[in-house]
Design a protein around this motif. Structure first.
Motif, mmCIF file in Angstrom:
data_model
loop_
_atom_site.group_PDB
_atom_site.id
_atom_site.type_symbol
_atom_site.label_atom_id
_atom_site.label_comp_id
_atom_site.label_asym_id
_atom_site.label_seq_id
_atom_site.Cartn_x
_atom_site.Cartn_y
_atom_site.Cartn_z
ATOM 1 N N UNK A 49 0.835 -1.196 0.000
ATOM 2 C CA UNK A 49 0.000 0.000 0.000
ATOM 3 C C UNK A 49 0.873 1.251 0.000
ATOM 4 N N UNK A 50 1.912 1.258 0.832
ATOM 5 C CA UNK A 50 2.787 2.434 0.934
ATOM 6 C C UNK A 50 3.477 2.736 -0.385
ATOM 7 N N UNK A 51 3.935 1.698 -1.087
ATOM 8 C CA UNK A 51 4.633 1.934 -2.354
ATOM 9 C C UNK A 51 3.697 2.518 -3.398
ATOM 10 N N UNK A 52 2.440 2.110 -3.381
ATOM 11 C CA UNK A 52 1.466 2.650 -4.337
ATOM 12 C C UNK A 52 1.154 4.111 -4.022
ATOM 13 N N UNK A 53 1.005 4.426 -2.731
ATOM 14 C CA UNK A 53 0.760 5.816 -2.322
ATOM 15 C C UNK A 53 1.929 6.695 -2.751
ATOM 16 N N UNK A 54 3.135 6.226 -2.491
ATOM 17 C CA UNK A 54 4.332 7.019 -2.798
ATOM 18 C C UNK A 54 4.489 7.238 -4.292
ATOM 19 N N UNK A 55 4.234 6.192 -5.087
ATOM 20 C CA UNK A 55 4.480 6.317 -6.526
ATOM 21 C C UNK A 55 3.453 7.204 -7.217
ATOM 22 N N UNK A 56 2.185 7.105 -6.817
ATOM 23 C CA UNK A 56 1.148 7.906 -7.465
ATOM 24 C C UNK A 56 0.965 9.275 -6.818
ATOM 25 N N UNK A 57 1.420 9.432 -5.582
ATOM 26 C CA UNK A 57 1.292 10.716 -4.901
ATOM 27 C C UNK A 57 -0.132 11.043 -4.483
ATOM 28 N N UNK A 58 -0.968 10.034 -4.337
ATOM 29 C CA UNK A 58 -2.343 10.259 -3.893
ATOM 30 C C UNK A 58 -2.422 10.233 -2.374
ATOM 31 N N UNK A 59 -3.480 10.810 -1.849
ATOM 32 C CA UNK A 59 -3.707 10.726 -0.407
ATOM 33 C C UNK A 59 -3.964 9.272 -0.027
ATOM 34 N N UNK A 60 -3.588 8.914 1.194
ATOM 35 C CA UNK A 60 -3.786 7.533 1.643
ATOM 36 C C UNK A 60 -5.261 7.150 1.611
ATOM 37 N N UNK A 61 -6.129 8.090 2.001
ATOM 38 C CA UNK A 61 -7.560 7.790 2.019
ATOM 39 C C UNK A 61 -8.090 7.536 0.610
ATOM 40 N N UNK A 62 -7.609 8.317 -0.354
ATOM 41 C CA UNK A 62 -8.035 8.133 -1.743
ATOM 42 C C UNK A 62 -7.540 6.802 -2.286
ATOM 43 N N UNK A 63 -6.272 6.509 -2.026
ATOM 44 C CA UNK A 63 -5.694 5.247 -2.498
ATOM 45 C C UNK A 63 -6.437 4.062 -1.903
ATOM 46 N N UNK A 64 -6.725 4.146 -0.604
ATOM 47 C CA UNK A 64 -7.436 3.056 0.067
ATOM 48 C C UNK A 64 -8.820 2.847 -0.540
ATOM 49 N N UNK A 65 -9.530 3.934 -0.804
ATOM 50 C CA UNK A 65 -10.878 3.843 -1.367
ATOM 51 C C UNK A 65 -10.849 3.217 -2.761
ATOM 52 N N UNK A 66 -9.886 3.620 -3.566
ATOM 53 C CA UNK A 66 -9.790 3.085 -4.920
ATOM 54 C C UNK A 66 -9.414 1.596 -4.906
ATOM 55 N N UNK A 67 -8.488 1.231 -4.035
ATOM 56 C CA UNK A 67 -8.088 -0.173 -3.955
ATOM 57 C C UNK A 67 -9.243 -1.054 -3.476
ATOM 58 N N UNK A 68 -10.033 -0.539 -2.561
ATOM 59 C CA UNK A 68 -11.201 -1.297 -2.103
ATOM 60 C C UNK A 68 -12.182 -1.536 -3.247
ATOM 61 N N UNK A 69 -12.372 -0.513 -4.079
ATOM 62 C CA UNK A 69 -13.268 -0.670 -5.229
ATOM 63 C C UNK A 69 -12.713 -1.703 -6.208
ATOM 64 N N UNK A 70 -11.404 -1.682 -6.433
ATOM 65 C CA UNK A 70 -10.778 -2.660 -7.327
ATOM 66 C C UNK A 70 -10.857 -4.069 -6.751
ATOM 67 N N UNK A 71 -10.741 -4.177 -5.425
ATOM 68 C CA UNK A 71 -10.890 -5.483 -4.776
ATOM 69 C C UNK A 71 -12.300 -6.026 -4.948
ATOM 70 N N UNK A 72 -13.291 -5.170 -4.760
ATOM 71 C CA UNK A 72 -14.684 -5.622 -4.889
ATOM 72 C C UNK A 72 -14.961 -6.140 -6.303
ATOM 73 N N UNK A 73 -14.277 -5.575 -7.266
ATOM 74 C CA UNK A 73 -14.461 -5.990 -8.657
ATOM 75 C C UNK A 73 -13.548 -7.153 -9.040
ATOM 76 N N UNK A 74 -12.762 -7.650 -8.085
ATOM 77 C CA UNK A 74 -11.825 -8.763 -8.288
ATOM 78 C C UNK A 74 -10.719 -8.431 -9.283
ATOM 79 N N UNK A 75 -10.413 -7.134 -9.402
ATOM 80 C CA UNK A 75 -9.320 -6.714 -10.270
ATOM 81 C C UNK A 75 -7.988 -6.730 -9.534
ATOM 82 N N UNK A 76 -8.016 -6.578 -8.219
ATOM 83 C CA UNK A 76 -6.822 -6.763 -7.393
ATOM 84 C C UNK A 76 -7.214 -7.616 -6.194
#
Length: 248
Positions: free
Chosen positions: A29-56
C-alpha cells in the motif's frame, strides 16, 4: 456530459491497477501511495473498489497483486485470440520486411501451439502451420521456449526429423545456451530439409516469456537475407509488443 470528478476517479483507479498488474511482485500500500502521490484515504478507497471488482487482491502479507478476474481471463480460449490480435501489427511488419512466413506460438503444457500466421508473399514457403504439431526441439519457436524455461526439456529419446535434427541432449543444451546468449533461436533444416526458421521471445511483466514469433522460409532465401539479420529484426520489432504486455 462527462463528470470530471468521475473521470478523475477512473483515471486514478486505472493508474493504480496498471501499477499492480505491471509489477514483478505484489505492491505494498505504501509503495502505491508514494508512486502515485495520492492521499492515503483516496488510495485506500480506490483499492477497495478494485478489490470488490476482483481486479486486485491482497496476499497473506497484505500486499496487492492482480485479482482473480485476470486468472479467469487468461484461462479463456479467447485470451489466445486477443494475444494474436495484439501481436498482428508486429507480425505483419515482420512479414512485410522479410517477405517470409511469420508465426506466433505459445507454450501449452509440454508442447508449443501455433496460434496465428502471416503468409509469405512467395508461393514457395507459404505453408499454414496453425494447428500443426511439430517436435519442439526441431523448431526455432520450441528452442525459444526451452531456453526460457517455459517448456520442460523433452524426456527420453529426441525425435529425428532430418539428418540435421538435434537428437543428442548435450547438443540441444548447447544450442539453448546460444539462444539465451544472443536472444534468438534458429532451426536450420532440422524440421524439414530446405526449411529454416528464426524465432525470438515475446515477454510480459517481469520479463516472463509468454509467446514467440518466428520467420521461416526456404533455406536458400533465408541464407540470402542472413539468419543473424533476421534474428536482430525479430528482437527489434518484438520489443514494442513486449512493452505493451508489461515487459520493461
Amino acid at each position: 456530459m462527462v463528470n470530471p470528478v468521475g473521470s478523475q476517479s477512473v483515471d486514478r483507479a486505472s493508474a493504480l491497477l496498471a501499477l499492480v498488474v505491471a509489477a514483478d511482485a505484489p505492491r505494498t500500500f505504501t509503495s502505491l501511495v508514494d508512486e502515485l502521490g495520492l492521499a492515503k484515504s483516496t488510495t485506500s478507497r480506490l483499492l477497495q473498489a478494485l478489490e470488490r471488482s476482483r481486479l486486485v487482491q491482497r496476499d497473506a502479507a497484505g500486499a496487492f497483486r492482480p485479482g482473480a478476474l485476470f486468472a479467469l481471463y487468461a484461462a479463456r480460449p479467447s485470451a489466445l485470440h486477443d494475444l494474436a490480435e495484439l501481436a498482428r501489427p508486429t507480425c505483419e511488419r515482420l512479414g512485410e520486411q522479410s517477405g517470409e512466413t511469420v508465426n506466433l506460438a505459445v507454450p501449452r503444457g509440454t508442447d508449443l501451439v501455433h496460434i496465428s500466421q502471416v503468409d509469405s508473399r512467395h508461393v514457395l514457403g507459404a505453408i499454414n502451420w496453425v494447428g500443426v504439431e511439430v517436435p519442439a526441439h526441431c523448431s526455432a519457436l520450441g528452442k525459444v521456449f526451452y531456453a526460457s524455461g517455459v517448456l520442460p526439456l523433452p524426456a527420453g529419446e529426441l525425435q529425428r526429423r532430418t539428418d540435421r535434427s538435434l537428437t543428442e541432449r548435450p547438443a540441444l543444451e548447447r544450442a539453448l545456451g546460444d539462444v539465451r546468449r544472443r536472444g534468438w533461436a534458429v532451426s536450420l533444416d532440422e524440421l524439414e530439409v530446405g526449411l529454416t526458421s528464426v524465432a525470438a521471445p515475446v515477454r510480459a511483466t517481469g520479463g516472463t516469456v509468454i509467446a514467440a514469433i518466428s520467420i521461416s522460409g526456404p533455406t536458400s532465401r533465408i541464407a540470402e537475407r542472413g539468419v543473424g539479420a533476421l534474428g536482430e529484426l525479430l528482437i527489434s520489432e518484438i520489443r514494442g509488443l513486449s512493452a505493451q504486455l508489461g515487459s520493461s
